[in-house]
Design an enzyme around this catalytic site. Structure first.
Site, PDB file in Angstrom:
ATOM      1  N   HIS A  19       0.919  -1.068   0.154  1.00 32.53           N
ATOM      2  CA  HIS A  19      -0.120  -0.030   0.034  1.00 32.53           C
ATOM      3  C   HIS A  19       0.833   1.141  -0.098  1.00 32.53           C
ATOM      4  O   HIS A  19       0.236   2.505  -0.377  1.00 32.53           O
ATOM      5  CB  HIS A  19      -0.959   0.078   1.289  1.00 32.53           C
ATOM      6  CG  HIS A  19      -2.365   0.497   0.886  1.00 32.53           C
ATOM      7  ND1 HIS A  19      -2.947   0.538  -0.045  1.00 32.53           N
ATOM      8  CD2 HIS A  19      -3.304   0.832   1.915  1.00 32.53           C
ATOM      9  CE1 HIS A  19      -4.212   0.917  -0.320  1.00 32.53           C
ATOM     10  NE2 HIS A  19      -4.294   1.133   1.350  1.00 32.53           N
ATOM     11  N   PHE A  68      -4.077   8.971   7.040  1.00 38.13           N
ATOM     12  CA  PHE A  68      -3.974   7.606   6.466  1.00 38.13           C
ATOM     13  C   PHE A  68      -4.611   7.609   5.230  1.00 38.13           C
ATOM     14  O   PHE A  68      -5.284   8.564   4.878  1.00 38.13           O
ATOM     15  CB  PHE A  68      -4.658   6.637   7.564  1.00 38.13           C
ATOM     16  CG  PHE A  68      -3.944   6.180   8.696  1.00 38.13           C
ATOM     17  CD1 PHE A  68      -3.073   5.278   8.457  1.00 38.13           C
ATOM     18  CD2 PHE A  68      -4.113   6.917   9.998  1.00 38.13           C
ATOM     19  CE1 PHE A  68      -2.185   4.973   9.592  1.00 38.13           C
ATOM     20  CE2 PHE A  68      -3.129   6.747  10.868  1.00 38.13           C
ATOM     21  CZ  PHE A  68      -2.322   5.508  10.710  1.00 38.13           C
TER      22      PHE A  68
END
Length: 181
Positions: A19, A68
């Site tokens: 990610h 995030f």
């Protein structure tokens, strides 16, 4: 001014995960261009600035959002508004677990394709910005929960291939930014 956004999650826990291939590409590109990211609490991001050598009025702002992944739209929207950057001058670089490892896909606009970072940016800016997706899928992707897979680390052979991928990404960034040497 161009805005180049590298998606990933902040923190050492996520440092070398699939990610975070966007962050990794950003670090590679910044090193290649001899600039360093500096934290900017005002924008909630790590920023690095490149001033085009042939046209000193052209700036490229490299951005690693420090929120995030699924909240990156807030950071991108704040920067775009502050610097008055139209969406056509924004490039987002992210992972894509629907593409085979090392495949790179550039689109001038489109959907989020299931990517929560892109989904967040689209919610804040609309879908009219370029996105460069870096494939991270391998044989484990089909048998692993998506969250576990994208937060997993690259295999040794994949790690060995990353510099070649990042060289390709760097060329895409240079073309998008019209950088001359």
């Amino acid at each position: 001014m161009k805005l180049i956004i590298f998606l990933g999650n902040p923190g050492l826990k996520y440092r070398k995960t699939r990610h975070n291939i966007g962050f990794m590409a950003g670090d590679f590109y910044a090193k290649h261009r001899r600039v360093k990211f500096k934290n900017s609490p005002k924008f909630g991001a790590a920023l690095a600035e490149i001033i085009e050598t042939t046209n000193e009025s052209e700036k490229i702002l490299l951005v690693k959002p420090q929120k995030f992944y699924n909240l990156t739209g807030e950071v991108v929207a704040t920067l775009a508004k502050f610097y008055k950057i139209p969406t056509k001058d924004i490039l987002v670089i992210c992972d894509d677990l629907n593409l085979p490892f090392s495949k790179i896909r550039l689109r001038q606009q489109g959907s989020d394709g299931g990517n929560n970072g892109l989904k967040s940016i689209i919610a804040h800016l609309g879908s009219d910005f370029a996105r460069l997706r870096i494939g991270t899928a391998n044989h484990l992707a089909a048998t692993t929960r998506d969250t576990d897979y994208v937060l997993g680390k690259f295999s040794r052979s994949e790690q060995a291939d990353l510099p070649v991928i990042f060289e390709q990404v760097s060329r895409f960034i240079d073309e998008f930014s019209d950088i001359s040497y």
